[in-house]
Design an enzyme around this catalytic site. Structure first.
Site, PDB file in Angstrom:
ATOM      1  N   TYR A   1      77.027 -32.957 -19.158  1.00 13.50           N
ATOM      2  CA  TYR A   1      75.664 -33.477 -19.331  1.00 13.50           C
ATOM      3  C   TYR A   1      74.613 -32.879 -18.400  1.00 13.50           C
ATOM      4  O   TYR A   1      73.449 -33.185 -18.508  1.00 13.50           O
ATOM      5  CB  TYR A   1      75.655 -35.004 -19.230  1.00 13.50           C
ATOM      6  CG  TYR A   1      76.274 -35.577 -17.957  1.00 13.50           C
ATOM      7  CD1 TYR A   1      75.560 -35.605 -16.766  1.00 13.50           C
ATOM      8  CD2 TYR A   1      77.573 -36.097 -17.966  1.00 13.50           C
ATOM      9  CE1 TYR A   1      76.117 -36.138 -15.614  1.00 13.50           C
ATOM     10  CE2 TYR A   1      78.142 -36.626 -16.811  1.00 13.50           C
ATOM     11  CZ  TYR A   1      77.420 -36.650 -15.644  1.00 13.50           C
ATOM     12  OH  TYR A   1      77.970 -37.174 -14.507  1.00 13.50           O
TER      13      TYR A   1
ATOM     14  N   ARG B   1      73.248 -36.419  -6.402  1.00 10.98           N
ATOM     15  CA  ARG B   1      74.700 -36.589  -6.457  1.00 10.98           C
ATOM     16  C   ARG B   1      75.314 -35.242  -6.823  1.00 10.98           C
ATOM     17  O   ARG B   1      75.278 -34.851  -7.997  1.00 10.98           O
ATOM     18  CB  ARG B   1      75.037 -37.650  -7.516  1.00 10.98           C
ATOM     19  CG  ARG B   1      76.467 -38.173  -7.466  1.00 10.98           C
ATOM     20  CD  ARG B   1      76.797 -38.934  -8.742  1.00 10.98           C
ATOM     21  NE  ARG B   1      77.049 -38.004  -9.840  1.00 10.98           N
ATOM     22  CZ  ARG B   1      76.867 -38.284 -11.129  1.00 10.98           C
ATOM     23  NH1 ARG B   1      76.408 -39.451 -11.493  1.00 10.98           N
ATOM     24  NH2 ARG B   1      77.133 -37.373 -12.060  1.00 10.98           N
TER      25      ARG B   1
ATOM     26  N   HIS C   1      80.169 -38.743 -10.975  1.00 10.05           N
ATOM     27  CA  HIS C   1      79.961 -40.177 -10.710  1.00 10.05           C
ATOM     28  C   HIS C   1      81.184 -40.743  -9.992  1.00 10.05           C
ATOM     29  O   HIS C   1      81.076 -41.398  -8.960  1.00 10.05           O
ATOM     30  CB  HIS C   1      79.723 -40.916 -12.027  1.00 10.05           C
ATOM     31  CG  HIS C   1      79.871 -42.397 -11.933  1.00 10.05           C
ATOM     32  ND1 HIS C   1      78.992 -43.191 -11.219  1.00 10.05           N
ATOM     33  CD2 HIS C   1      80.805 -43.238 -12.444  1.00 10.05           C
ATOM     34  CE1 HIS C   1      79.393 -44.452 -11.304  1.00 10.05           C
ATOM     35  NE2 HIS C   1      80.484 -44.509 -12.036  1.00 10.05           N
TER      36      HIS C   1
END
Lengths: 336, 373
Positions: free
Chosen positions: B276, B263, B267
């Site tokens: 993160y 990805r 998100h």
């Protein structure tokens, strides 16, 4: 017209629905050769085949989730949840998918799923086998919830539930499975009373007693006992818990001026609260007394030797009737 | 097929590839037969699909940044996984996806405006599932795998040779629903494909938190044959999906595909991956880009010329323009829509609430006309 037990009436209703529509299929744990732990599906796998009466692996979420997929493909799944307390693993699929897909898809995808749930106590079982979880589902929009109280309704309403294009939770009072009654089999569903309609099962003038499922016969016993005491109780069997047929309840309360609601489920946040509020809103000026609830306590279902203290019985219902009538009762002298 | 037999230890754990990161076509004895018929022209079409869905994704992200969409879940980086799998399907196969499979929806023939209807907040679903044989995308993680399994049970009952495909991510593999779906699918041997896009991140949680073994390896425990492919390799994904479809159509039961991808974006547009994950990781994956490698392969063979690339980019811009126009042209829903379709049959509770609310709303217009209060 023939005499049959409550359980047999559901079986006959399932059989009729399967004969009427090849898209109806049954799914659940132990419903095949065994016929279910209560034998409600007895003989159906033998007659309709294992592809239409499906013994599933032990996973309630999967039973509900695969039923959704089957409904997507045009089937009408009838799912058996073995016991009331076992429904919770399937709760997410029921609440997030079964209940909401018709709304989510703007009516393009129908969810004609029937979820049969043996519910209620009084059979001396261990924990998780005697619960009354109906309020979780009456609070969930998109679901219809019914509770049956006699063999004829059991027969007719399982057929109606299966024929309904909405998902229906069909609550079966397991302690009444062996009660016998007269059942008229067959018959066009279009001629039967609407599944959404309540029924006045005993006429009365002093107080309206509203209940459903296993407590209907207890309420009728209470009405008989009260009559000996000169009190006339009108008993209403709700049949449909979502939506409630308020027209029938309201008409009765306008005549009696007093309302008692009884159910096995816990009191707080329960169906009794909803009915008391709705009737108060609709005909406050006709009420002679505050609505009274006679219910199970706000406790986890107790051990079987204690359940008689939890379940409303004839005497507790009559005590509630006395409260509604302002006669001496267990709460006399207390505020509120 | 080495992976055809259930129960083989370690099955499906090697990542299979047909186009390397650099765009070199490599052969693989298991996959090659499944794409032997794919011509250069067809590969150019797959390239074009990927360019277009990336352009759609870019435009939708821009629309969100400009306040025209409430949210958007980007698929950036996952184009090969989505195009390669979706282009293997027949119209009568049925897709059950998560919210990120916009590339799959594109292949199914979705109307562009229907693609963003949900994300603008106009409705809870975009398209009619039966028009493109793709269910309304699922937001509850993994729930759709059960729906696909149930649908496949229906296919089996009907005696059809179509398949149901469940798209889900690495995070979903930890959900009970996904595991129960595999239990049911294996038990009933239904024609379902579990297509897992391992994009390495479930919002902020790395795939290592979900599993200590390759996700494809889990399928063996359910007795489901699996394949693990380079999810940034459109040919490998196409081949794997055809393998699974062949099994489904011939009564072979369920299959599991792990498409290893990444990805590249957040998100959703509400997420901030810089909190993160390491920027170096992003750079490593940028070098494995699914579109660049196909372009390199096709350029080397002369099947894709700069002129064609320009033409495809212009076509993609045209799609983006249409998407934007469709988005901006959406009319807000009427108040009555809030009550519509809760039930398929009349419901007395809701009818009363709707009636009361209509009277309430009517009160405002009455005030206006009368000019009083």
């Amino acid at each position: 017209m023939s005499t049959m037990t409550f359980g047999r009436a559901i079986n006959a209703g399932l059989r009729k629905a399967m004969e009427d529509d090849p898209k109806v299929l049954l799914m659940g744990e132990d419903i095949g050769k065994l016929g279910g732990v209560f034998r409600i599906t007895d003989g159906l796998q033998k007659d309709f085949g294992a592809h239409r009466v499906i013994d599933t692996p032990l996973a309630e979420a999967a039973i509900m989730g695969t039923a959704v997929g089957l409904a997507y493909r045009g089937f009408r799944p009838v799912c058996e949840i073995q016991f009331d307390g076992f429904i919770y693993p399937g709760f997410d699929q029921i609440v997030c998918q079964v209940a909401k897909l018709h709304y989510r898809t703007q009516g393009r995808v129908k969810m004609p799923i029937t979820i049969r749930v043996p519910f209620g106590g009084g059979i001396g079982s261990p924990e998780h086998h005697s619960e009354s979880p109906e309020a979780y589902f009456t609070h969930t929009s998109g679901l219809r919830v019914v509770a049956v109280s006699n063999p004829q309704d059991a027969y007719t309403m399982i057929r109606q539930a299966i024929a309904c294009d909405d998902p229906v939770l069909y609550f079966e009072p397991k302690r009444r499975y062996h009660t016998k009654g007269e059942v008229e089999e067959g018959g066009a569903l279009s001629l039967a009373p609407s599944m959404e309609s309540a029924r006045t099962v005993a006429a009365g003038t002093d107080v309206t007693l509203v209940t459903y499922g296993p407590l209907v016969s207890t309420a009728l016993d209470a009405a008989t006992a009260a009559a000996d005491d000169g009190v006339s109780i009108e008993v209403i069997d709700l049949r449909s818990l979502a939506p409630v047929d308020y027209a029938v309840v309201e008409a009765s309360v306008r005549r009696t001026g007093r309302l008692v609601i009884t159910h096995e489920a816990a009191q707080s946040g329960g169906l009794g609260a909803e009915i008391a509020a709705s009737i108060t809103e609709r005909c406050f000026n006709f009420l002679e007394a505050a609505p009274v609830r006679v219910t199970g306590f706000d406790i986890p279902y107790p051990a079987s030797k204690l359940e008689k203290h939890h379940l409303p019985d004839l005497d507790r219902i009559l005590d509630g009737v006395d409260r509604a009538l302002g006669r001496p009762n267990s709460q006399s002298g207390l505020e509120g | 097929m080495g992976h055809g037999e259930a129960g083989t230890a370690g099955q499906g754990q090697d990542m299979l590839q047909l186009i390397t990161d650099k765009g070199v076509r490599v052969s693989h004895p298991e996959l090659d037969p499944y794409i032997a018929d794919v011509t250069d022209e067809e590969l150019v079409k797959l390239y074009e699909d990927m360019v277009v869905v990336r352009r759609i994704d870019t435009e939708a992200t821009a629309l969100q940044r400009q306040g025209e969409l409430a949210l958007w879940p980007p698929l950036l980086g996952q184009e090969a996984s989505q195009i390669g799998s979706a282009r293997a399907l027949r119209p009568d196969d049925f897709v059950f996806s998560s919210y990120r499979e916009n590339g799959v929806a594109y292949c199914r023939g979705v109307d562009l405006t229907d693609l963003i209807r949900v994300w603008r907040g106009n409705a809870s679903s975009g398209w009619d599932p039966y028009e493109i044989n793709m269910a309304t995308p699922q937001i509850i993680i993994g729930a759709q795998t059960l729906h696909a399994t149930g649908y496949a049970l229906g296919i089996q009952q009907d005696g059809a040779d179509s398949a149901a495909v469940a798209y889900f991510g690495d995070g979903a593999t930890s959900e009970g629903d996904v595991n129960e779906a595999m239990v049911f699918a294996a038990s009933f041997q239904v024609p379902v494909i579990f297509f897992c896009q391992n994009n390495h991140w479930a919002i902020s949680e790395p795939v290592g938190l979900q599993s200590h073994i390759p996700l494809a390896g889990r399928a063996a425990g359910f007795g489901i044959p699996s394949m693990r492919v380079d999810g940034n390799d459109v040919l490998a994904v196409l081949a794997a999906t055809r393998w699974a479809l062949e099994r489904a159509r011939s009564g072979g039961g369920p299959s599991f595909i792990e498409a290893v991808t990444y990805r590249m974006g957040p998100h959703t547009t509400a997420d901030d991956p810089t909190r993160y994950r390491d920027a170096n990781e992003l750079e490593d994956w940028r070098a494995k880009d699914p579109i660049a490698r196909v372009a390199a392969l096709l350029e080397a063979s002369g099947a894709l010329t700069p002129a064609m690339e320009e033409q495809i980019a212009a076509a993609a811009d045209g799609v983006a323009k249409d998407l934007r126009a469709g988005c901006l042209g959406l009319v807000d829903p009427e108040p009555e829509a809030v009550f519509a379709h809760v039930y398929a049959t009349p419901n007395s509770w809701l009818e009363r609430q709707q009636e009361h609310y209509s009277r309430y709303l009517a009160g405002f217009s009455a005030d206006t006309t009368e000019g009083s209060n």
